[in-house]
Design a protein around this motif. Sequence first.
Motif, PDB file in Angstrom:
ATOM      1  N   LYS A  88      -1.414  -3.901   0.452  1.00 52.40           N
ATOM      2  CA  LYS A  88      -2.587  -4.503   0.895  1.00 52.40           C
ATOM      3  C   LYS A  88      -3.067  -4.080   2.157  1.00 52.40           C
ATOM      4  O   LYS A  88      -2.219  -4.283   3.279  1.00 52.40           O
ATOM      5  CB  LYS A  88      -2.452  -6.146   0.986  1.00 52.40           C
ATOM      6  CG  LYS A  88      -2.141  -6.608  -0.509  1.00 52.40           C
ATOM      7  CD  LYS A  88      -2.265  -8.056  -0.582  1.00 52.40           C
ATOM      8  CE  LYS A  88      -2.234  -8.478  -2.224  1.00 52.40           C
ATOM      9  NZ  LYS A  88      -2.166  -9.686  -2.408  1.00 52.40           N
ATOM     10  N   ASN A  89      -4.416  -3.800   2.503  1.00 50.36           N
ATOM     11  CA  ASN A  89      -4.898  -3.404   3.865  1.00 50.36           C
ATOM     12  C   ASN A  89      -4.384  -2.313   4.192  1.00 50.36           C
ATOM     13  O   ASN A  89      -3.718  -2.259   5.380  1.00 50.36           O
ATOM     14  CB  ASN A  89      -5.108  -4.648   4.573  1.00 50.36           C
ATOM     15  CG  ASN A  89      -5.855  -5.554   4.153  1.00 50.36           C
ATOM     16  OD1 ASN A  89      -7.073  -5.553   3.360  1.00 50.36           O
ATOM     17  ND2 ASN A  89      -5.592  -7.068   4.177  1.00 50.36           N
ATOM     18  N   TYR A 148      -9.442  -1.874  -1.027  1.00 51.27           N
ATOM     19  CA  TYR A 148      -8.289  -1.965  -0.126  1.00 51.27           C
ATOM     20  C   TYR A 148      -8.212  -0.497   0.398  1.00 51.27           C
ATOM     21  O   TYR A 148      -7.596  -0.159   1.823  1.00 51.27           O
ATOM     22  CB  TYR A 148      -6.752  -2.126  -0.453  1.00 51.27           C
ATOM     23  CG  TYR A 148      -6.811  -3.443  -0.762  1.00 51.27           C
ATOM     24  CD1 TYR A 148      -7.441  -4.662  -0.332  1.00 51.27           C
ATOM     25  CD2 TYR A 148      -5.628  -3.974  -1.443  1.00 51.27           C
ATOM     26  CE1 TYR A 148      -7.191  -5.805  -0.665  1.00 51.27           C
ATOM     27  CE2 TYR A 148      -5.438  -5.292  -1.879  1.00 51.27           C
ATOM     28  CZ  TYR A 148      -6.205  -6.497  -1.300  1.00 51.27           C
ATOM     29  OH  TYR A 148      -5.987  -7.519  -1.528  1.00 51.27           O
ATOM     30  N   ASN A 149      -8.959   0.489  -0.241  1.00 47.78           N
ATOM     31  CA  ASN A 149      -8.717   1.957  -0.025  1.00 47.78           C
ATOM     32  C   ASN A 149      -9.958   2.662   0.491  1.00 47.78           C
ATOM     33  O   ASN A 149     -10.051   3.590   0.963  1.00 47.78           O
ATOM     34  CB  ASN A 149      -8.070   2.690  -1.176  1.00 47.78           C
ATOM     35  CG  ASN A 149      -6.797   2.153  -1.303  1.00 47.78           C
ATOM     36  OD1 ASN A 149      -5.652   2.658  -0.603  1.00 47.78           O
ATOM     37  ND2 ASN A 149      -6.384   1.282  -2.280  1.00 47.78           N
TER      38      ASN A 149
END
Length: 116
Positions: free
Chosen positions: A21-22, A64-65
């Motif tokens: 995540k993140n 997230y990407n």
Amino acid sequence: MLKLFDYLEEVIATERISQLKNPPLLYTASEIMHELGYEDPHLLQEPLDRAMHACASLQIPVNYNFRKIYCFKDGGEMETDWQLSELATYLFMINCNPLNPLVAKAQLIFMMKDRV
């Protein structure tokens, strides 16, 4: 002949990536396109769409990407750009036009990266 089970470790690694995540957003799509010798910002849309579709197909969260950002060009015009994670950058690069020698070289480097 290539066999699917040869890539089992990469499939497992993809599962780990999907849990991240993140991840840090390190690059922008326009920077990458500039490095590849592209001047027309409209040429980034197709490889960007394909990279996002690949992420979605792998059930890796696109948001997230890939992050949409806005930048001011010389002359005060606002233009859209995208911040990309390392994974998004890879997917973006391999979806660019391989007829461009710099893209083809980058694709070869990515393919050979962990094989030697």
